[in-house]
Design a protein around this motif. Structure first.
Motif, PDB file in Angstrom:
ATOM      1  N   GLY A 197       0.815  -1.210   0.000  1.00  0.00           N
ATOM      2  CA  GLY A 197       0.000   0.000   0.000  1.00  0.00           C
ATOM      3  C   GLY A 197       0.845   1.255   0.000  1.00  0.00           C
ATOM      4  N   ALA A 198       1.982   1.198   0.690  1.00  0.00           N
ATOM      5  CA  ALA A 198       2.880   2.349   0.743  1.00  0.00           C
ATOM      6  C   ALA A 198       3.446   2.666  -0.634  1.00  0.00           C
ATOM      7  CB  ALA A 198       4.011   2.083   1.736  1.00  0.00           C
ATOM      8  N   MET A 199       3.794   1.640  -1.397  1.00  0.00           N
ATOM      9  CA  MET A 199       4.362   1.847  -2.727  1.00  0.00           C
ATOM     10  C   MET A 199       3.319   2.433  -3.679  1.00  0.00           C
ATOM     11  SD  MET A 199       7.501   1.146  -2.500  1.00  0.00           S
ATOM     12  CE  MET A 199       7.977   1.075  -4.232  1.00  0.00           C
ATOM     13  N   ALA A 200       2.090   1.906  -3.603  1.00  0.00           N
ATOM     14  CA  ALA A 200       1.022   2.441  -4.446  1.00  0.00           C
ATOM     15  C   ALA A 200       0.757   3.904  -4.110  1.00  0.00           C
ATOM     16  CB  ALA A 200      -0.251   1.602  -4.271  1.00  0.00           C
ATOM     17  N   LEU A 201       0.743   4.207  -2.810  1.00  0.00           N
ATOM     18  CA  LEU A 201       0.548   5.590  -2.371  1.00  0.00           C
ATOM     19  C   LEU A 201       1.653   6.487  -2.893  1.00  0.00           C
ATOM     20  CD1 LEU A 201      -0.818   7.765  -0.667  1.00  0.00           C
ATOM     21  CD2 LEU A 201       0.373   6.865   1.334  1.00  0.00           C
ATOM     22  N   MET A 202       2.877   5.978  -2.910  1.00  0.00           N
ATOM     23  CA  MET A 202       4.010   6.771  -3.388  1.00  0.00           C
ATOM     24  C   MET A 202       3.811   7.198  -4.837  1.00  0.00           C
ATOM     25  SD  MET A 202       7.930   5.594  -4.049  1.00  0.00           S
ATOM     26  CE  MET A 202       7.357   4.708  -5.504  1.00  0.00           C
ATOM     27  N   PHE A 203       3.378   6.271  -5.700  1.00  0.00           N
ATOM     28  CA  PHE A 203       3.191   6.587  -7.117  1.00  0.00           C
ATOM     29  C   PHE A 203       2.065   7.606  -7.312  1.00  0.00           C
ATOM     30  CE2 PHE A 203       5.251   2.359  -7.703  1.00  0.00           C
ATOM     31  CZ  PHE A 203       6.340   2.810  -8.442  1.00  0.00           C
ATOM     32  N   VAL A 204       0.993   7.468  -6.540  1.00  0.00           N
ATOM     33  CA  VAL A 204      -0.106   8.430  -6.628  1.00  0.00           C
ATOM     34  C   VAL A 204       0.366   9.822  -6.195  1.00  0.00           C
ATOM     35  CG1 VAL A 204      -2.372   9.045  -5.715  1.00  0.00           C
ATOM     36  CG2 VAL A 204      -1.871   6.667  -6.287  1.00  0.00           C
ATOM     37  N   MET A 225      -4.120   3.801   3.807  1.00  0.00           N
ATOM     38  CA  MET A 225      -2.954   4.404   3.168  1.00  0.00           C
ATOM     39  C   MET A 225      -3.293   4.914   1.771  1.00  0.00           C
ATOM     40  SD  MET A 225       0.055   1.802   4.442  1.00  0.00           S
ATOM     41  CE  MET A 225       1.376   2.789   3.721  1.00  0.00           C
ATOM     42  N   MET A 226      -4.112   4.134   1.039  1.00  0.00           N
ATOM     43  CA  MET A 226      -4.524   4.587  -0.285  1.00  0.00           C
ATOM     44  C   MET A 226      -5.445   5.801  -0.193  1.00  0.00           C
ATOM     45  SD  MET A 226      -2.960   2.951  -2.555  1.00  0.00           S
ATOM     46  CE  MET A 226      -3.892   3.697  -3.895  1.00  0.00           C
ATOM     47  N   SER A 227      -6.293   5.823   0.838  1.00  0.00           N
ATOM     48  CA  SER A 227      -7.223   6.942   0.982  1.00  0.00           C
ATOM     49  C   SER A 227      -6.493   8.240   1.308  1.00  0.00           C
ATOM     50  CB  SER A 227      -8.260   6.639   2.067  1.00  0.00           C
ATOM     51  OG  SER A 227      -7.671   6.601   3.356  1.00  0.00           O
ATOM     52  N   ILE A 228      -5.315   8.126   1.926  1.00  0.00           N
ATOM     53  CA  ILE A 228      -4.520   9.329   2.201  1.00  0.00           C
ATOM     54  C   ILE A 228      -4.155  10.041   0.902  1.00  0.00           C
ATOM     55  CG2 ILE A 228      -2.311  10.159   3.115  1.00  0.00           C
ATOM     56  CD1 ILE A 228      -4.312   9.448   5.254  1.00  0.00           C
ATOM     57  N   SER A 229      -3.970   9.264  -0.175  1.00  0.00           N
ATOM     58  CA  SER A 229      -3.632   9.874  -1.459  1.00  0.00           C
ATOM     59  C   SER A 229      -4.759  10.776  -1.950  1.00  0.00           C
ATOM     60  CB  SER A 229      -3.330   8.790  -2.509  1.00  0.00           C
ATOM     61  OG  SER A 229      -4.484   8.013  -2.780  1.00  0.00           O
ATOM     62  N   PHE A 230      -6.011  10.449  -1.576  1.00  0.00           N
ATOM     63  CA  PHE A 230      -7.126  11.313  -1.950  1.00  0.00           C
ATOM     64  C   PHE A 230      -7.045  12.650  -1.218  1.00  0.00           C
ATOM     65  CE2 PHE A 230      -8.732   7.186  -3.190  1.00  0.00           C
ATOM     66  CZ  PHE A 230      -9.443   7.463  -4.345  1.00  0.00           C
ATOM     67  N   THR A 231      -6.493  12.622  -0.002  1.00  0.00           N
ATOM     68  CA  THR A 231      -6.301  13.873   0.740  1.00  0.00           C
ATOM     69  C   THR A 231      -5.366  14.804  -0.013  1.00  0.00           C
ATOM     70  OG1 THR A 231      -6.639  12.732   2.845  1.00  0.00           O
ATOM     71  CG2 THR A 231      -5.539  14.853   2.931  1.00  0.00           C
ATOM     72  N   TYR A 232      -4.272  14.247  -0.553  1.00  0.00           N
ATOM     73  CA  TYR A 232      -3.351  15.060  -1.335  1.00  0.00           C
ATOM     74  C   TYR A 232      -3.965  15.455  -2.680  1.00  0.00           C
ATOM     75  CZ  TYR A 232       0.113  13.499   2.070  1.00  0.00           C
ATOM     76  OH  TYR A 232       0.782  13.245   3.229  1.00  0.00           O
ATOM     77  N   LEU A 233      -4.902  14.623  -3.171  1.00  0.00           N
ATOM     78  CA  LEU A 233      -5.585  14.953  -4.425  1.00  0.00           C
ATOM     79  C   LEU A 233      -6.314  16.281  -4.316  1.00  0.00           C
ATOM     80  CD1 LEU A 233      -6.373  13.904  -7.269  1.00  0.00           C
ATOM     81  CD2 LEU A 233      -8.364  12.812  -6.208  1.00  0.00           C
ATOM     82  N   ASN A 234      -6.718  16.643  -3.103  1.00  0.00           N
ATOM     83  CA  ASN A 234      -7.350  17.936  -2.854  1.00  0.00           C
ATOM     84  C   ASN A 234      -6.507  19.078  -3.405  1.00  0.00           C
ATOM     85  OD1 ASN A 234      -8.871  20.051  -1.331  1.00  0.00           O
ATOM     86  ND2 ASN A 234      -6.988  20.092  -0.145  1.00  0.00           N
TER      87      ASN A 234
END
Length: 332
Positions: free
Chosen positions: A26-33, A280-289
């Motif tokens: 999950g950490a690696m996927a989050l990194m790419f996002v 962890m993946m949902s955190i990437s949506f926070t940065y998507l903001n």
């Protein structure tokens, strides 16, 4: 409590955080996002701040709120490279304990500031449409500046406690820098952080939904829905609600589920692992903001929209002039 290289390690056999192995995929996927969001969001918000500062002749209150939203987005994106580097190392933090505190403090402050200013913009639209004679609808730019300063003060004050404690945790060979960790006894500072994290979502979310529904109902009753200025107000609040929900609801939903499992089923690694991945993946949506907020700037402010179009038009004219000059030079 044992100490490993000065980093606290919780020794609780029933603690989910220690019993279950660290989640790495999950950490690696989050990194790419996060890399994609940094590539898109950083130039987008930099350009937005340039337009606010250099291309707009005067600011109205809602323009000032949008500028602060852009500033919050830019600051949070500056913190992202350190998280990308950490995820590249499978969540192993190498920047030290002090910078861990500062990095998490900046992420928390700017998330809260983004939420606060998105809500303020929506409330400004609500009062302008539904209560046009209210004194809030006639705030001056100076008063709006004081309001923005108050918002920053409250947001920072609620997160200052994060700077007062060590947020590093040793998990095997990994040094984890997280504000959401498991503790034998959860410190008061972290409890305040959890409460603020949840409250700063639900209260603004309900306010945004209320503003959106009230504006639409009010204008439909008065059959003003076809007016261009009125449609812009509905679109602006609707876009804010949509961006807010997409960016912040997933992390709240998965975070609360994670806390529930940790509290009532601390040995259930089977449930814990997918929830951590989802969180962890949902955190990437926070940065998507930070990537999507330029849409809010354009939909909420005709002044920003017009300034952006002028800037693009001027840039196009300059490019044509450069090409023409280049041809003339080559002809000579």
């Amino acid at each position: 409590m044992a100490l490993v290289t000065g980093i606290p390690k919780v020794m609780n056999e029933t603690n989910t955080f220690l019993r279950c192995p660290p989640i790495q995929d999950g950490a690696m996927a989050l990194m790419f996002v996060m890399i994609i969001e940094l590539i898109v969001g950083l130039p987008g918000n930099t350009a937005a701040i340039w337009i606010f500062c250099c291309r707009m002749k005067f600011w109205r209150p809602h323009t000032l709120y949008l500028f602060n939203l852009a500033l919050a987005d830019l600051l949070v994106l500056i913190s992202v490279p350190f998280r990308i580097h950490t995820h590249l190392r499978f969540d192993d933090w190498v920047f030290g304990e002090v910078w861990c505190r500062i990095n998490l403090f900046m992420l928390a402050v700017n998330r809260a500031a983004s939420i606060a200013f998105m809500t303020t913009v929506a409330l400004d639209r609500y009062f302008k449409v539904v209560h046009p004679h209210h004194r809030i609808s006639h705030m001056t730019s100076s008063q709006a500046g004081k309001m923005a300063g108050l918002i920053w003060t409250i947001v920072i004050a609620l997160r200052v406690p994060l700077l007062s404690m060590n947020l590093l945790r040793q998990h095997g060979n990994l040094t984890l820098c997280r504000s959401f960790s498991s503790y034998t006894v959860t410190p008061v500072v972290i409890k305040v952080h959890y409460v603020a994290y949840i409250a700063e979502f639900f209260l603004p979310w309900f306010l945004l939904l209320f503003c959106s529904a009230k504006i639409t109902y009010y204008l439909c009753q008065r059959k003003m829905i076809q007016q261009k200025k009125v449609r812009r107000a509905i679109i602006a609040v609707g876009v804010i609600c949509l961006v807010f929900t997409i960016c912040f609801l997933p992390s709240i939903a998965t975070g609360l589920s994670f806390l529930y499992i940790k509290r009532f089923y601390p040995r259930d690694c089977k449930s814990y692992k997918p929830l951590v991945k989802l969180f962890m993946m949902s955190i990437s949506f926070t940065y998507l903001n930070s990537t999507l907020d330029p849409i809010i700037y354009s939909s909420s402010s005709s002044m920003f929209h017009n300034a952006f179009r002028r800037s693009m038009r001027d840039l196009g004219i300059r490019k044509k002039k450069v090409k023409t000059t280049s041809r003339e030079t080559n002809d000579c």
